[in-house]
Design an enzyme around this catalytic site. Structure first.
Site, short mmCIF file in Angstrom:
data_model
loop_
_atom_site.label_atom_id
_atom_site.label_comp_id
_atom_site.label_asym_id
_atom_site.label_seq_id
_atom_site.Cartn_x
_atom_site.Cartn_y
_atom_site.Cartn_z
N GLU A 187 13.28 -8.82 11.17
CA GLU A 187 14.05 -9.24 9.70
C GLU A 187 15.21 -9.94 10.16
O GLU A 187 15.68 -10.67 9.09
CB GLU A 187 14.17 -7.88 8.77
CG GLU A 187 13.05 -7.37 8.49
CD GLU A 187 12.84 -7.80 7.09
OE1 GLU A 187 13.62 -8.24 6.34
OE2 GLU A 187 11.40 -7.78 6.65
N CYS A 207 2.17 -1.95 11.48
CA CYS A 207 3.36 -2.22 10.81
C CYS A 207 3.11 -3.71 10.49
O CYS A 207 2.77 -4.51 11.42
CB CYS A 207 4.69 -1.98 11.26
SG CYS A 207 6.21 -2.84 10.61
N TYR A 229 12.29 -0.10 5.08
CA TYR A 229 11.81 1.17 4.36
C TYR A 229 11.56 2.06 5.47
O TYR A 229 11.42 3.25 5.17
CB TYR A 229 10.45 0.73 3.72
CG TYR A 229 10.36 0.31 2.39
CD1 TYR A 229 11.63 -0.34 1.76
CD2 TYR A 229 9.24 0.33 1.46
CE1 TYR A 229 11.89 -0.91 0.41
CE2 TYR A 229 9.44 -0.19 0.21
CZ TYR A 229 10.43 -0.88 -0.19
OH TYR A 229 10.77 -1.42 -1.59
N GLY A 230 11.12 1.69 6.89
CA GLY A 230 10.78 2.38 7.80
C GLY A 230 11.57 3.83 8.13
O GLY A 230 10.98 4.80 8.47
N CYS A 247 2.12 -3.08 3.54
CA CYS A 247 3.16 -2.42 4.15
C CYS A 247 2.68 -1.02 4.59
O CYS A 247 2.41 -0.22 3.70
CB CYS A 247 4.31 -2.06 3.11
SG CYS A 247 5.74 -1.22 3.73
N ASN A 248 2.55 -0.57 5.63
CA ASN A 248 1.99 0.80 6.17
C ASN A 248 2.88 1.81 5.68
O ASN A 248 2.45 2.79 5.43
CB ASN A 248 1.89 0.77 7.83
CG ASN A 248 0.98 -0.34 8.20
OD1 ASN A 248 -0.23 0.34 8.51
ND2 ASN A 248 1.22 -1.65 8.31
N ASP A 280 5.26 -5.88 0.10
CA ASP A 280 5.95 -5.61 1.36
C ASP A 280 7.63 -5.23 1.10
O ASP A 280 7.95 -5.67 0.12
CB ASP A 280 5.73 -6.35 2.54
CG ASP A 280 6.21 -5.68 3.74
OD1 ASP A 280 5.82 -4.64 4.03
OD2 ASP A 280 7.07 -6.45 4.40
N1 DGL Z 1 6.15 -3.68 7.07
C1 DGL Z 1 6.36 -2.44 6.82
C2 DGL Z 1 5.17 -1.62 7.47
O1 DGL Z 1 4.12 -2.24 7.54
C3 DGL Z 1 7.52 -1.87 7.08
C4 DGL Z 1 8.86 -2.34 7.48
C5 DGL Z 1 10.06 -1.73 7.08
O2 DGL Z 1 10.51 -0.73 7.70
O3 DGL Z 1 10.39 -1.75 5.71
O4 DGL Z 1 5.34 -0.49 7.45
#
Ligand code: DGL
Length: 269
Positions: free
Chosen positions: A154, A188, A38-39, A69-70, A6
């Site tokens: 976070e 998410c 990452y989003g 991680c989506n 993730d």
């Molecule tokens: N946990 C991640 C997801 O399932 C995204 C978190 C992020 O934005 O880094 O999309």
């Protein structure tokens, strides 16, 4: 080992379910905390970061890697599976979290109207509407990007009073799109940490789908259908935690997600 990846801590909500339902396997978790979230990043950046981390997990001896991680599943999974995996790890497999979540949606909605909460990256990729349309063409899908939810988690502010404002705002915005939504997907892996607040502001008639349990059941099913993969996995109950940022910080915070003491190591990416 089974690799679990993730961008940060969110995938621990999935790993926790893996360990609960499939405790015999060895797991190596990698959180790219130094580069999370990452989003909000571009397709190319999420793909590049995810590929680096997946490559690292294969080098560690994983044969199966789950993108917990989506955002990474939406933006990088297909390219990695089709383009990179045959060269990087021809006998390896990389699986994501979107497909199992989509499969679960069909059995939940009565009204045929579903809401998706996700990062901006996941929402803009349209992965959920497209995957749902393939399996259940009659289901209508409405999406809401929640850019503040991951930073709240976070930064360990997800239980604070300030979090209520942003949780409520996105729930209201989603439900304003269509009054018949009877099922929402927390698309998410960070969002289960906000579950009590999400439940508080979501009408009780709406079913909330969290991914950990669903993805764990899907992994179990995958291993059942692929005995050659299942037999190749080591089974010593080992858990390895790696982060691209400070291990001290990771250990302190990750144990809140994982509900166990964690000892991580830093890796260079
Ligand atoms: N946990 C991640 C997801 O399932 C995204 C978190 C992020 O934005 O880094 O999309």
């Amino acid at each position: 080992m089974i690799g679990v990846f993730d961008s940060g801590y969110g995938g621990l909500t999935v790993l926790k379910e893996f360990v609960r339902q499939l405790p015999q396997y060895d797991y190596c978790y990698l959180g790219d905390n130094a580069r999370a979230p990452y989003g909000c990043r571009s397709f190319e950046t999420v793909y590049r970061y995810t590929l680096e981390c997946v490559r690292h997990l294969f080098r560690q001896g994983c044969r199966l890697v789950i993108l917990a991680c989506n955002t990474a599943s939406a933006k990088a999974l297909r390219s990695i599976q089709q383009r990179d995996l045959p060269l990087m790890a021809p006998t390896g497999r990389v699986l994501g979290v979107i497909r199992p979540s989509v499969e679960a949606v069909g059995g939940c909605t009565q009204s045929g109207t579903v809401g998706i909460f996700g990062t901006a990256g996941t929402v803009l990729s349209l992965s959920y509407p497209m995957e749902i349309a393939k399996l259940y063409p009659h289901i209508r899908v409405f999406q809401e990007a929640c850019p503040m939810w991951v930073p709240l988690v976070e930064s360990n502010e997800h239980q604070s009073a300030g979090a209520d404002y942003f949780v409520r705002q996105h729930i209201d915005r989603l439900l304003e799109q269509n009054a018949e939504i009877d099922t929402v997907v927390l698309a998410c892996t960070h969002y289960p940490l906000l579950l009590n607040k999400i439940e508080q502001y979501t009408p009780a008639r709406i079913r909330i789908i969290s991914q950990g349990n669903i993805v764990a059941r899907s992994l179990q099913d995958y291993l059942h259908r692929h005995p050659e993969m299942e037999q190749s996995l080591s089974k010593n109950h080992a858990r390895i935690f790696q982060t691209t940022d400070s291990p001290e910080m990771f250990d302190r915070y990750a144990s809140i997600f994982f509900e166990e003491e964690i000892k991580s190591v830093r890796i260079e990416n």
